[in-house]
Design a protein around this motif. Structure first.
Motif, PDB file in Angstrom:
ATOM      1  N   TYR A   1      30.572  90.668  39.779  1.00  0.00           N
ATOM      2  CA  TYR A   1      29.962  92.006  39.869  1.00  0.00           C
ATOM      3  C   TYR A   1      30.253  92.600  41.248  1.00  0.00           C
ATOM      4  CZ  TYR A   1      26.578  95.752  40.101  1.00  0.00           C
ATOM      5  OH  TYR A   1      26.005  96.986  40.256  1.00  0.00           O
ATOM      6  N   ARG A   2      30.019  91.819  42.292  1.00  0.00           N
ATOM      7  CA  ARG A   2      30.220  92.347  43.660  1.00  0.00           C
ATOM      8  C   ARG A   2      31.695  92.681  43.909  1.00  0.00           C
ATOM      9  NH1 ARG A   2      25.894  88.547  46.546  1.00  0.00           N
ATOM     10  NH2 ARG A   2      24.086  89.867  46.147  1.00  0.00           N
ATOM     11  N   LEU A   3      32.547  91.798  43.404  1.00  0.00           N
ATOM     12  CA  LEU A   3      33.991  92.022  43.567  1.00  0.00           C
ATOM     13  C   LEU A   3      34.387  93.361  42.937  1.00  0.00           C
ATOM     14  CD1 LEU A   3      36.549  90.334  44.469  1.00  0.00           C
ATOM     15  CD2 LEU A   3      36.759  89.673  42.067  1.00  0.00           C
ATOM     16  N   LEU A   4      34.001  93.557  41.674  1.00  0.00           N
ATOM     17  CA  LEU A   4      34.427  94.761  40.951  1.00  0.00           C
ATOM     18  C   LEU A   4      33.719  96.008  41.468  1.00  0.00           C
ATOM     19  CD1 LEU A   4      34.792  93.475  37.277  1.00  0.00           C
ATOM     20  CD2 LEU A   4      36.512  93.629  39.074  1.00  0.00           C
ATOM     21  N   ASP A   5      32.447  95.874  41.801  1.00  0.00           N
ATOM     22  CA  ASP A   5      31.724  97.038  42.327  1.00  0.00           C
ATOM     23  C   ASP A   5      32.389  97.512  43.625  1.00  0.00           C
ATOM     24  OD1 ASP A   5      29.500  98.895  42.145  1.00  0.00           O
ATOM     25  OD2 ASP A   5      28.656  97.861  43.884  1.00  0.00           O
ATOM     26  N   GLY A   6      32.798  96.550  44.440  1.00  0.00           N
ATOM     27  CA  GLY A   6      33.464  96.898  45.704  1.00  0.00           C
ATOM     28  C   GLY A   6      34.762  97.649  45.438  1.00  0.00           C
ATOM     29  N   ILE A   7      35.534  97.166  44.484  1.00  0.00           N
ATOM     30  CA  ILE A   7      36.834  97.817  44.206  1.00  0.00           C
ATOM     31  C   ILE A   7      36.604  99.199  43.572  1.00  0.00           C
ATOM     32  CG2 ILE A   7      38.994  97.633  42.908  1.00  0.00           C
ATOM     33  CD1 ILE A   7      38.703  94.548  43.157  1.00  0.00           C
ATOM     34  N   PHE A   8      35.678  99.282  42.633  1.00  0.00           N
ATOM     35  CA  PHE A   8      35.388 100.590  42.013  1.00  0.00           C
ATOM     36  C   PHE A   8      34.964 101.599  43.093  1.00  0.00           C
ATOM     37  CE2 PHE A   8      35.042 100.813  37.203  1.00  0.00           C
ATOM     38  CZ  PHE A   8      35.856  99.715  36.963  1.00  0.00           C
ATOM     39  N   ARG A   9      34.141 101.156  44.024  1.00  0.00           N
ATOM     40  CA  ARG A   9      33.676 102.081  45.082  1.00  0.00           C
ATOM     41  C   ARG A   9      34.834 102.484  45.989  1.00  0.00           C
ATOM     42  NH1 ARG A   9      28.529 103.061  45.096  1.00  0.00           N
ATOM     43  NH2 ARG A   9      27.304 101.740  43.731  1.00  0.00           N
ATOM     44  N   GLN A  10      35.695 101.522  46.290  1.00  0.00           N
ATOM     45  CA  GLN A  10      36.855 101.826  47.134  1.00  0.00           C
ATOM     46  C   GLN A  10      37.688 102.958  46.515  1.00  0.00           C
ATOM     47  OE1 GLN A  10      39.189  98.238  47.632  1.00  0.00           O
ATOM     48  NE2 GLN A  10      41.001  99.404  48.202  1.00  0.00           N
ATOM     49  N   TYR A  11      37.756 102.987  45.183  1.00  0.00           N
ATOM     50  CA  TYR A  11      38.579 104.007  44.512  1.00  0.00           C
ATOM     51  C   TYR A  11      37.753 105.196  44.001  1.00  0.00           C
ATOM     52  CZ  TYR A  11      42.573 100.936  44.836  1.00  0.00           C
ATOM     53  OH  TYR A  11      43.603 100.182  45.324  1.00  0.00           O
ATOM     54  N   GLY A  12      36.466 105.211  44.317  1.00  0.00           N
ATOM     55  CA  GLY A  12      35.648 106.376  43.957  1.00  0.00           C
ATOM     56  C   GLY A  12      35.178 106.405  42.514  1.00  0.00           C
ATOM     57  N   PHE A  13      35.126 105.258  41.833  1.00  0.00           N
ATOM     58  CA  PHE A  13      34.641 105.224  40.444  1.00  0.00           C
ATOM     59  C   PHE A  13      33.276 104.524  40.375  1.00  0.00           C
ATOM     60  CE2 PHE A  13      39.310 105.518  40.006  1.00  0.00           C
ATOM     61  CZ  PHE A  13      39.346 106.731  39.345  1.00  0.00           C
ATOM     62  N   ASP A  14      32.651 104.619  39.197  1.00  0.00           N
ATOM     63  CA  ASP A  14      31.312 104.032  39.011  1.00  0.00           C
ATOM     64  C   ASP A  14      31.419 102.835  38.070  1.00  0.00           C
ATOM     65  OD1 ASP A  14      30.084 106.283  40.395  1.00  0.00           O
ATOM     66  OD2 ASP A  14      30.686 107.420  38.615  1.00  0.00           O
ATOM     67  N   LEU A  15      30.919 101.699  38.529  1.00  0.00           N
ATOM     68  CA  LEU A  15      30.949 100.504  37.687  1.00  0.00           C
ATOM     69  C   LEU A  15      29.907 100.667  36.574  1.00  0.00           C
ATOM     70  CD1 LEU A  15      32.437  97.695  37.744  1.00  0.00           C
ATOM     71  CD2 LEU A  15      30.307  96.779  38.652  1.00  0.00           C
ATOM     72  N   ALA A  16      30.383 100.713  35.326  1.00  0.00           N
ATOM     73  CA  ALA A  16      29.464 100.899  34.199  1.00  0.00           C
ATOM     74  C   ALA A  16      29.913  99.987  33.064  1.00  0.00           C
ATOM     75  CB  ALA A  16      29.486 102.355  33.727  1.00  0.00           C
TER      76      ALA A  16
ATOM     77  N   GLN B   1      44.537  97.945  38.534  1.00  0.00           N
ATOM     78  CA  GLN B   1      45.481  96.912  38.981  1.00  0.00           C
ATOM     79  C   GLN B   1      44.845  96.010  40.036  1.00  0.00           C
ATOM     80  OE1 GLN B   1      49.148  98.342  40.815  1.00  0.00           O
ATOM     81  NE2 GLN B   1      50.190  96.953  39.427  1.00  0.00           N
ATOM     82  N   GLN B   2      44.094  96.626  40.941  1.00  0.00           N
ATOM     83  CA  GLN B   2      43.472  95.805  41.981  1.00  0.00           C
ATOM     84  C   GLN B   2      42.386  94.891  41.392  1.00  0.00           C
ATOM     85  OE1 GLN B   2      42.909  97.587  45.753  1.00  0.00           O
ATOM     86  NE2 GLN B   2      41.536  95.952  46.449  1.00  0.00           N
ATOM     87  N   CYS B   3      41.633  95.412  40.422  1.00  0.00           N
ATOM     88  CA  CYS B   3      40.624  94.565  39.767  1.00  0.00           C
ATOM     89  C   CYS B   3      41.306  93.366  39.112  1.00  0.00           C
ATOM     90  CB  CYS B   3      39.871  95.366  38.688  1.00  0.00           C
ATOM     91  SG  CYS B   3      38.762  96.607  39.351  1.00  0.00           S
ATOM     92  N   LEU B   4      42.426  93.627  38.473  1.00  0.00           N
ATOM     93  CA  LEU B   4      43.170  92.565  37.788  1.00  0.00           C
ATOM     94  C   LEU B   4      43.640  91.507  38.794  1.00  0.00           C
ATOM     95  CD1 LEU B   4      44.602  91.397  35.315  1.00  0.00           C
ATOM     96  CD2 LEU B   4      46.338  93.157  35.530  1.00  0.00           C
ATOM     97  N   GLN B   5      44.223  91.986  39.882  1.00  0.00           N
ATOM     98  CA  GLN B   5      44.725  91.028  40.881  1.00  0.00           C
ATOM     99  C   GLN B   5      43.581  90.231  41.503  1.00  0.00           C
ATOM    100  OE1 GLN B   5      46.919  93.703  43.379  1.00  0.00           O
ATOM    101  NE2 GLN B   5      48.763  93.572  42.101  1.00  0.00           N
ATOM    102  N   ALA B   6      42.487  90.934  41.806  1.00  0.00           N
ATOM    103  CA  ALA B   6      41.361  90.261  42.460  1.00  0.00           C
ATOM    104  C   ALA B   6      40.739  89.222  41.524  1.00  0.00           C
ATOM    105  CB  ALA B   6      40.319  91.292  42.883  1.00  0.00           C
ATOM    106  N   CYS B   7      40.585  89.566  40.263  1.00  0.00           N
ATOM    107  CA  CYS B   7      39.988  88.615  39.312  1.00  0.00           C
ATOM    108  C   CYS B   7      40.903  87.414  39.113  1.00  0.00           C
ATOM    109  CB  CYS B   7      39.713  89.299  37.965  1.00  0.00           C
ATOM    110  SG  CYS B   7      38.161  90.199  37.977  1.00  0.00           S
TER     111      CYS B   7
END
Ligand SMILES: Cc1cc2nc3c(=O)[nH]c(=O)nc-3n(C[C@H](O)[C@H](O)[C@H](O)COP(=O)(O)OP(=O)(O)OC[C@H]3O[C@@H](n4cnc5c(N)ncnc54)[C@H](O)[C@@H]3O)c2cc1C
Length: 512
Positions: free
Chosen positions: A405-420, A454-460
């Motif tokens: 959750y923290r990983l993806l929330d961080g990436i979503f915020r970096q790109y200006g999107f909302d984790l939902a 793409q970044q979420c994919l790489q990070a996961c």
């Protein structure tokens, strides 16, 4: 031909035209669709890449297995690949469009016979085009005491396509890839194969026993391009005498993580048979416009969302579940579940009160066999029609949930999107399913969505998590994550069964 929208890779205009002429000879003029206007319904990809990357060259509407066999003969002759769809509603994963441009969509929506429903065994044998609504109406019309498990997108999609993409539903049989039984498949050389007990002449247990004798082939045809499935057996959930919906509200992520551990324990001991942990942001996305919450730049700030939720008395995370059984069974199981959730700090609310929250009734309906279209509201949240599901698999452990959750929330915020999104909690694993919503009319935002995914994919992947399912634009990258040995095996199987690569090249990153 002068209305060609795309050509299959390596196929000349003249060869394509000859293929189309032969296909028209088999299927009839109106069942071979070419030209941009006719192909519109096969091109709404919703992904963060140009439409042209998934533009089909034609669509073929078929009605019989024999036609499919003849189509494959022509496709082998001209090397024109086909992309099979059942009801073609794979929204957020690429819809009905192919993984690569130029493929011909093989549309099986008109093959929609409910071949057989066994009222005693609770099994159904279905053709590809059968929708959940259609099957539900059949059960009602015939007073059959069974419920369907279907995706949250509701009844317009169908069991075949959902099972073949290993989709998720929300009752006892919600892990769809684990609850189908027996298939009929047309292979690339037009051989018709019936799997499992279906190989026995006058078979009696095709939809009752999954495994047959020897290697179990069915798995080869899920998320795959090794065959075209023309019949599938589905298990139906016996309608229980009673059921009880309940919700557990969590004050924060740590408590929700303890909720995951609790759900795992309750699932492993069969107290719970279904359940999700939802981010309230996702429930709101289906019922609210984002501008009602926040009009500024970037992601909705943590404190803005916290205040919005607090003002309405909503928790940031909640378990949603239904208990099935007799009244007595439910009373016992609810007692056990309530005690366990309260012990970790959760607030347990059941039935009427639990259903009062925004969008919660939809989840109740998902768990008790009532398909509905409520969740399409997510497309009004941000607007602009862009949608890509990001769906990693996690072991069902609270600490893993916090980490991802923290990983993806961080990436979503970096790109200006909302984790939902939310977590579909099965016994030993959970699927975290997040909707990356974006405005596809903005090139800048679309580019950001691509980079974010793409970044979420790489990070996961780097952290040891793979995707359970992925959209057509990222199939190649997501499959690379599973390593060279799996890639090589998939390719060997493909070469053996489909040497000309005419079934869905690129599906799950597999090519000849
Ligand atoms: C708001 C919303 C909520 C959603 N919630 C969920 C959810 O909870 N769970 C979930 O699983 N999905 C969900 N989805 C995604 C999607 O809508 C469903 O998974 C849907 O069931 C897939 O479409 P379909 O059934 O029409 O399959 P299709 O589009 O027909 O098929 C899916 C894929 O399977 C392959 N395929 C299909 N038929 C064949 C065949 N006969 N032979 C070989 N290969 C074949 C193809 O690659 C095809 O692209 C959601 C979507 C939205 C928009």
């Amino acid at each position: 031909m002068d209305n060609i929208t795309a050509l299959p890779k390596g196929v000349s205009k003249a060869a394509f035209a000859r293929a189309i002429t032969e296909l028209r000879g088999v299927l009839g003029e109106s069942n071979v669709i070419t030209g941009a206007a006719g192909l519109v319904s096969y091109t709404k990809i919703m992904l963060a890449v140009p439409d042209s990357e998934h533009q089909p060259s034609a669509a073929l509407t078929v009605t019989t297995v024999d036609q499919i066999q003849r189509v494959l003969e022509i496709c082998n002759k001209y090397r024109t690949p086909v992309w099979p769809i059942s009801t073609g509603r794979n929204f957020g994963y690429g819809s009905a469009a192919p993984a690569t441009a130029g493929q011909l969509v093989l549309d099986m929506r008109k093959m929609n016979a409910i071949i057989e429903v066994d009222a005693e065994l609770g099994t159904a044998l279905l053709e590809p085009g059968v929708t959940y609504v259609q099957l539900n109406e059949y059960l009602a019309a015939n007073s059959l005491p069974y419920w369907l498990s279907f995706p949250s997108s509701g009844g317009l999609a169908g069991p075949m396509g959902n099972i073949l993409d290993r989709g998720t539903g929300y009752n006892r049989y919600g892990e769809h890839a684990a609850n189908f039984c027996g298939m009929e498949v047309v292979l690339a050389d037009s051989t018709v194969l019936r799997t499992g007990m279906g190989g026995i002449p006058d078979t009696t247990a095709w939809q009752a026993y999954r495994w047959g004798l020897g290697p179990w082939a069915d798995g080869l045809f899920l998320q795959s391009n090794l065959g075209i499935v023309t019949k599938i057996g589905v298990w139906l959930m016996k309608r229980p005498p009673a059921h009880l919906f309940f919700m557990v509200a969590y004050a924060d992520l740590d408590m929700a993580a303890r909720g995951v551990d609790t759900m795992r324990e309750l699932r492993l001991s069969n107290v719970l048979e279904t359940g999700v942990i939802g981010l309230t942001t996702y429930v709101l996305a289906a019922t609210t416009r984002r501008s009602e919450i926040y009009q500024g730049e970037g992601s909705i700030p943590v404190e803005v969302m916290a205040k919005y939720l607090a003002d309405r008395g909503l928790p940031p995370f909640a378990t949603l579940s239904v208990l099935y059984g007799t009244e007595a069974q439910i009373a016992v199981n609810f007692g056990i579940a309530k005690q366990a959730f309260e012990a970790i700090g959760g607030t347990v609310i059941s039935s009427g009160d639990a259903l009062a929250g925004p969008g919660i009734a939809h989840w109740h309906q998902n768990m008790v066999g009532v398909p509905n279209l409520h969740e399409f509201g997510i497309y009004n949240f941000r607007g602009g029609g862009g949608s890509m599901w990001f769906a990693p698999v996690l072991p069902a452990r609270g600490q893993e949930v916090i980490k991802v959750y923290r990983l993806l929330d961080g990436i979503f915020r970096q790109y200006g999107f909302d984790l939902a999104g939310g977590f579909v909690v099965h016994g030993r694993h959970l699927e975290m399913i997040v909707s990356l919503l974006f405005d596809r009319t903005s090139a800048e935002e679309t580019g950001r969505a691509y980079d974010c995914f793409q970044q979420c994919l790489q990070a996961c992947t780097s952290a040891g998590y793979g995707l359970y399912r992925v959209n057509t634009a990222f199939m190649q990258q997501a499959s690379e994550a599973y390593g060279p040995a799996q890639k090589a095996l998939n390719r060997r199987l493909k070469r053996a069964l489909d040497p000309n690569g005419i079934i869905a090249p690129g599906k799950s990153g597999v090519y000849v």
